[in-house]
Design an enzyme around this catalytic site. Structure first.
Site, PDB file in Angstrom:
ATOM      1  CG  LEU A 241      -2.041  -1.014   1.290  1.00 13.52           C
ATOM      2  CD1 LEU A 241      -2.659  -1.031   2.689  1.00 13.52           C
ATOM      3  CD2 LEU A 241      -3.097  -0.712   0.251  1.00 13.52           C
ATOM      4  CG  ASP A 242      -0.298   4.712  -2.255  1.00  8.22           C
ATOM      5  OD1 ASP A 242      -1.023   4.863  -1.252  1.00  8.22           O
ATOM      6  OD2 ASP A 242      -0.700   4.912  -3.422  1.00  8.22           O
ATOM      7  CB  ALA A 243       2.783   7.221   1.868  1.00  9.38           C
TER       8      ALA A 243
END
Length: 331
Positions: free
Chosen positions: A97-99
Site C-alpha cells: 500500500l502506498d503512503a
C-alpha cells in the site's frame, strides 16, 4: 530457530496500515517489536561447570588452603556477555500500500515469506473502499494535489453513476475471461466461472471483478471495488475517469483496502497489537485457513483446456484505461 517463540512465528498475518505511514516503516516497526519480544523472553538456565576452587581447609589452624569441588554457572551465553540472542528477523510484505492508502497489509515471517509468493501466484482478488469528490481535478488525482480544474456537478445523479459502474464492470469481466486463457465451453471452466475461481494466467493490467456505489451524497460518493493486479494510483485514476464520464471531474479523497485475498479487516492487527504474543496468535489462528485457501486457489481446474494465445502475448492486451478494454464508455 531454537527459541519456542520464534518457532511459532512461521506464517502469515495481517496488520492495519494507517494512512500517512509508509509500508517500509511499518515493516521495520513490526520487526523491531518482534525482536524486542523474542529477546525479552526468559533465557534458559545457564549450564553448570565443575570447578576446583581454592578454599581454607576446615579445622586447620594454619590457614592452609585446599581445592574444593564446586559447581558454577557458565556466563558465556549470558545476554550481558554476548548481547541479544536475536539481532535480525526477516519480515516479508505482500501486496503493498502506498503512503496515502490505508487498510489490510499482509506480512510473512519465516516460512510465511514463501506463502507470500504463493498468494501472489494465486492472483487473489482484493477489495477496496474508494471515496471520491466531485467538482475538481488535480494533477495526481488526489484531493490534496495541485488543482487544475473546477467543474459543476449538479447534473450528476445516482442513476448515471450506477450505469457507468455497470459498464466498467462488464468491460473488465470480458478482459478477465480473455486473460484467464480458458476454454469456457468446458464444464469445468464453467464451474470455475460460477464459483469465481477464474484467474489470469499471467500478469495483466488492473482487472475489476466488481464495483458498486455504497454512498452517494454529492459532491461525495463512496465506491466498493473488487479487483486484482491494481495499484492505488490506478484506483485514484479510476475515480478521475468516472468523473469525466459523468461530464464533470472528480478526485479521490480516500483509498482503503478492506480485504486482501483471505485476510479481512477483522484479521488485521491494530498498531497497539504489533507485539510478539498478538502476532503469534494471529499466525496460529490464520494458518489452517491460509493452507486451505491457497490449496484451493492454486489447484488447476480439472480438464480445463488452455487456448493458444493470439499473435501477441496476453500481457500486451487489456483495458486501454481504468474504465475498461473497450476504452471510455459513452452514455
Amino acid at each position: 530457530m531454537a527459541s519456542a517463540g520464534l518457532a511459532r512465528l512461521h506464517g502469515l498475518f495481517a496488520v492495519y496500515k494507517p494512512p500517512g505511514l509508509k509500508w517500509k516503516h511499518l515493516r521495520d516497526t513490526v520487526e523491531l517489536q518482534l525482536l524486542k519480544g523474542l529477546n525479552a523472553e526468559k533465557p534458559p538456565a545457564p549450564e553448570q561447570h565443575v570447578r576446583f576452587l581454592p578454599g581454607p581447609m576446615e579445622g586447620s589452624e594454619k590457614k592452609e588452603l585446599t581445592l574444593t569441588v564446586t559447581s558454577v554457572p557458565t556466563l558465556v551465553d549470558h545476554p550481558l556477555v554476548c548481547g541479544p540472542v536475536f539481532t535480525s528477523l526477516k519480515v516479508g510484505v505482500g501486496h503493498r500500500l502506498d503512503a496515502q492508502a490505508s487498510g489490510v497489509l499482509v506480512l510473512g515471517v519465516g516460512h510465511g515469506r514463501k506463502l507470500l509468493t504463493d498468494m501472489y501466484n494465486a492472483h487473489l482478488t482484493k477489495e477496496y473502499t474508494v471515496r471520491g469528490l466531485l467538482g475538481k481535478a488535480t494533477d495526481d488525482f488526489c484531493e490534496d494535489g495541485r488543482l487544475v480544474e473546477k467543474t459543476t456537478y449538479d447534473h450528476v445523479t445516482r442513476e448515471k453513476l450506477d450505469r457507468i459502474l455497470a459498464l466498467i464492470q462488464g468491460s473488465h469481466q470480458k478482459a478477465l475471461v480473455m486473460y484467464s486463457n480458458l476454454d469456457l465451453q468446458t464444464q469445468e471452466a464453467y464451474e470455475m466461472a460460477v464459483s469465481g475461481l477464474i484467474r489470469p494466467m499471467n500478469k495483466s493490467p488492473m482487472l475489476i471483478t466488481g464495483i458498486r456505489c455504497l454512498q452517494f451524497a454529492p459532491p461525495e460518493f463512496l465506491l466498493e471495488v473488487q479487483c486484482m493486479h491494481e495499484t492505488q494510483k490506478q484506483l485514484r485514476r479510476l475515480v478521475h475517469e468516472i468523473g469525466l464520464e459523468l461530464k464533470s471531474t472528480a478526485v479521490c479523497s480516500q483509498v482503503r483496502r478492506t480485504r486482501d485475498g483471505f485476510f479481512t479487516l477483522d484479521d488485521a492487527l491494530l498498531r497497539t497489537q504489533w507485539d510478539l504474543p498478538s502476532i503469534q496468535g494471529a499466525i496460529q489462528a490464520a494458518a489452517p485457513r491460509v493452507a486451505a485457501e491457497l490449496e484451493k486457489s492454486l489447484r488447476p481446474g480439472p480438464g480445463t483446456q488452455l487456448l493458444p494465445g493470439p499473435g501477441r502475448p496476453w500481457d500486451s492486451e487489456g483495458p486501454n484505461s481504468a474504465l475498461g478494454q473497450e476504452g471510455q464508455v459513452r452514455h
